[in-house]
Design a protein around this motif. Structure first.
Motif, mmCIF file in Angstrom:
data_model
loop_
_atom_site.group_PDB
_atom_site.id
_atom_site.type_symbol
_atom_site.label_atom_id
_atom_site.label_comp_id
_atom_site.label_asym_id
_atom_site.label_seq_id
_atom_site.Cartn_x
_atom_site.Cartn_y
_atom_site.Cartn_z
ATOM 1 N N ASP A 1 0.804 -1.218 0.000
ATOM 2 C CA ASP A 1 0.000 0.000 0.000
ATOM 3 C C ASP A 1 0.832 1.261 0.000
ATOM 4 O O ASP A 1 0.317 2.348 -0.190
ATOM 5 C CB ASP A 1 -0.918 0.031 1.236
ATOM 6 N N GLY A 2 2.122 1.136 0.249
ATOM 7 C CA GLY A 2 2.990 2.316 0.312
ATOM 8 C C GLY A 2 3.460 2.721 -1.064
ATOM 9 O O GLY A 2 3.007 2.231 -2.077
ATOM 10 N N GLY A 3 4.408 3.614 -1.088
ATOM 11 C CA GLY A 3 4.964 4.069 -2.350
ATOM 12 C C GLY A 3 6.322 4.679 -2.122
ATOM 13 O O GLY A 3 6.746 4.903 -1.006
ATOM 14 N N THR A 4 6.996 4.935 -3.214
ATOM 15 C CA THR A 4 8.301 5.570 -3.135
ATOM 16 C C THR A 4 8.432 6.593 -4.244
ATOM 17 O O THR A 4 7.995 6.367 -5.366
ATOM 18 C CB THR A 4 9.441 4.527 -3.209
ATOM 19 N N GLY A 5 9.034 7.703 -3.926
ATOM 20 C CA GLY A 5 9.240 8.747 -4.925
ATOM 21 C C GLY A 5 10.255 8.360 -5.976
ATOM 22 O O GLY A 5 10.373 9.012 -7.008
ATOM 23 N N ALA A 6 11.012 7.290 -5.744
ATOM 24 C CA ALA A 6 12.037 6.876 -6.689
ATOM 25 C C ALA A 6 11.478 5.993 -7.805
ATOM 26 O O ALA A 6 12.162 5.730 -8.776
ATOM 27 C CB ALA A 6 13.140 6.117 -5.948
ATOM 28 N N ALA A 7 10.249 5.532 -7.674
ATOM 29 C CA ALA A 7 9.672 4.613 -8.653
ATOM 30 C C ALA A 7 8.664 5.339 -9.547
ATOM 31 O O ALA A 7 8.096 6.353 -9.170
ATOM 32 C CB ALA A 7 8.974 3.457 -7.934
ATOM 33 N N ALA A 8 8.476 4.785 -10.726
ATOM 34 C CA ALA A 8 7.441 5.316 -11.616
ATOM 35 C C ALA A 8 6.076 5.141 -10.968
ATOM 36 O O ALA A 8 5.859 4.210 -10.199
ATOM 37 C CB ALA A 8 7.481 4.564 -12.949
ATOM 38 N N TRP A 9 5.139 6.042 -11.260
ATOM 39 C CA TRP A 9 3.813 6.007 -10.637
ATOM 40 C C TRP A 9 3.160 4.639 -10.772
ATOM 41 O O TRP A 9 2.558 4.136 -9.835
ATOM 42 C CB TRP A 9 2.932 7.090 -11.245
ATOM 43 N N THR A 10 3.297 4.002 -11.932
ATOM 44 C CA THR A 10 2.660 2.700 -12.145
ATOM 45 C C THR A 10 3.298 1.614 -11.292
ATOM 46 O O THR A 10 2.686 0.587 -11.052
ATOM 47 C CB THR A 10 2.747 2.283 -13.622
ATOM 48 N N GLY A 11 4.512 1.838 -10.808
ATOM 49 C CA GLY A 11 5.203 0.827 -10.030
ATOM 50 C C GLY A 11 5.086 0.997 -8.531
ATOM 51 O O GLY A 11 5.615 0.187 -7.786
ATOM 52 N N ILE A 12 4.403 2.053 -8.073
ATOM 53 C CA ILE A 12 4.402 2.300 -6.630
ATOM 54 C C ILE A 12 3.105 1.944 -5.935
ATOM 55 O O ILE A 12 3.078 1.851 -4.720
ATOM 56 C CB ILE A 12 4.760 3.770 -6.313
ATOM 57 N N LYS A 13 2.055 1.744 -6.642
ATOM 58 C CA LYS A 13 0.777 1.428 -6.012
ATOM 59 C C LYS A 13 0.461 -0.049 -6.163
ATOM 60 O O LYS A 13 0.533 -0.608 -7.249
ATOM 61 C CB LYS A 13 -0.353 2.259 -6.630
ATOM 62 N N HIS A 14 0.131 -0.677 -5.047
ATOM 63 C CA HIS A 14 -0.334 -2.065 -5.016
ATOM 64 C C HIS A 14 0.698 -3.064 -5.536
ATOM 65 O O HIS A 14 0.340 -4.066 -6.131
ATOM 66 C CB HIS A 14 -1.650 -2.208 -5.772
ATOM 67 N N ALA A 15 1.978 -2.784 -5.308
ATOM 68 C CA ALA A 15 3.044 -3.726 -5.653
ATOM 69 C C ALA A 15 3.357 -4.534 -4.400
ATOM 70 O O ALA A 15 3.914 -4.016 -3.450
ATOM 71 C CB ALA A 15 4.278 -2.983 -6.145
ATOM 72 N N GLY A 16 2.957 -5.772 -4.374
ATOM 73 C CA GLY A 16 3.224 -6.607 -3.213
ATOM 74 C C GLY A 16 2.006 -6.782 -2.330
ATOM 75 O O GLY A 16 0.914 -6.329 -2.622
ATOM 76 N N LEU A 17 2.239 -7.462 -1.213
ATOM 77 C CA LEU A 17 1.197 -7.790 -0.245
ATOM 78 C C LEU A 17 1.247 -6.829 0.936
ATOM 79 O O LEU A 17 2.196 -6.068 1.077
ATOM 80 C CB LEU A 17 1.407 -9.229 0.245
ATOM 81 N N PRO A 18 0.275 -6.879 1.819
ATOM 82 C CA PRO A 18 0.331 -6.056 3.030
ATOM 83 C C PRO A 18 1.597 -6.361 3.839
ATOM 84 O O PRO A 18 2.053 -7.516 3.895
ATOM 85 C CB PRO A 18 -0.928 -6.467 3.797
ATOM 86 N N TRP A 19 2.139 -5.337 4.480
ATOM 87 C CA TRP A 19 3.383 -5.490 5.236
ATOM 88 C C TRP A 19 3.261 -6.531 6.340
ATOM 89 O O TRP A 19 4.238 -7.195 6.676
ATOM 90 C CB TRP A 19 3.864 -4.154 5.792
ATOM 91 N N GLU A 20 2.060 -6.712 6.910
ATOM 92 C CA GLU A 20 1.867 -7.674 7.989
ATOM 93 C C GLU A 20 2.254 -9.093 7.555
ATOM 94 O O GLU A 20 2.883 -9.828 8.314
ATOM 95 C CB GLU A 20 0.409 -7.680 8.480
#
Length: 123
Positions: A55-74
């Motif tokens: 659910d997080g994001g990073t300013g270093a990644a393209a917009w398409t690569g920062i949302k919903h990449a992976g599972l919840p941190w838990e």
């Protein structure tokens, strides 16, 4: 780019050779199998592992690569902590949870799942 745990181990070695007092941190995305990767990272002598949720994001990644990449941190944090404990590697690294921690409740959950540090950010 890092394509294998051997590449990452070499990079960690190079970083520690350049500055012997430095702490090396490795950020992993929460996904199935992240515990095995984290075990390799711990064996490669990284000092700190960040498990980042989808659910997080990073300013270093393209917009398409920062949302919903992976599972919840838990999920990734629980798997990572358990894998490191089972392989007697847990004492080698500090675990950090990252990715949309929003409240004290999230910090308590992260602590119960094995995190020692917690990442907060705002957009």
């Amino acid at each position: 780019d890092i394509y294998s745990i051997e590449d990452l181990a070499q990079l960690i070695h190079d970083l520690k050779s350049a500055n012997r007092s430095s702490r090396v941190s490795t950020k992993l995305v929460s996904e199935v199998g992240v515990g095995v990767v984290a075990a390799g990272v711990a064996k490669a002598k990284s000092d700190h592992i960040v498990i980042s949720g989808g659910d997080g994001g990073t300013g270093a990644a393209a917009w398409t690569g920062i949302k919903h990449a992976g599972l919840p941190w838990e999920l990734g944090l629980a798997e990572t902590h358990q894998t490191l404990v089972l392989n007697r590697l847990r004492s080698r690294v500090v675990l950090q949870a990252d990715g949309q921690l929003k409240s004290g409740k999230d910090v308590v959950i992260a602590a119960l799942l094995g995190a020692e540090e917690y990442g907060f950010a705002t957009a």
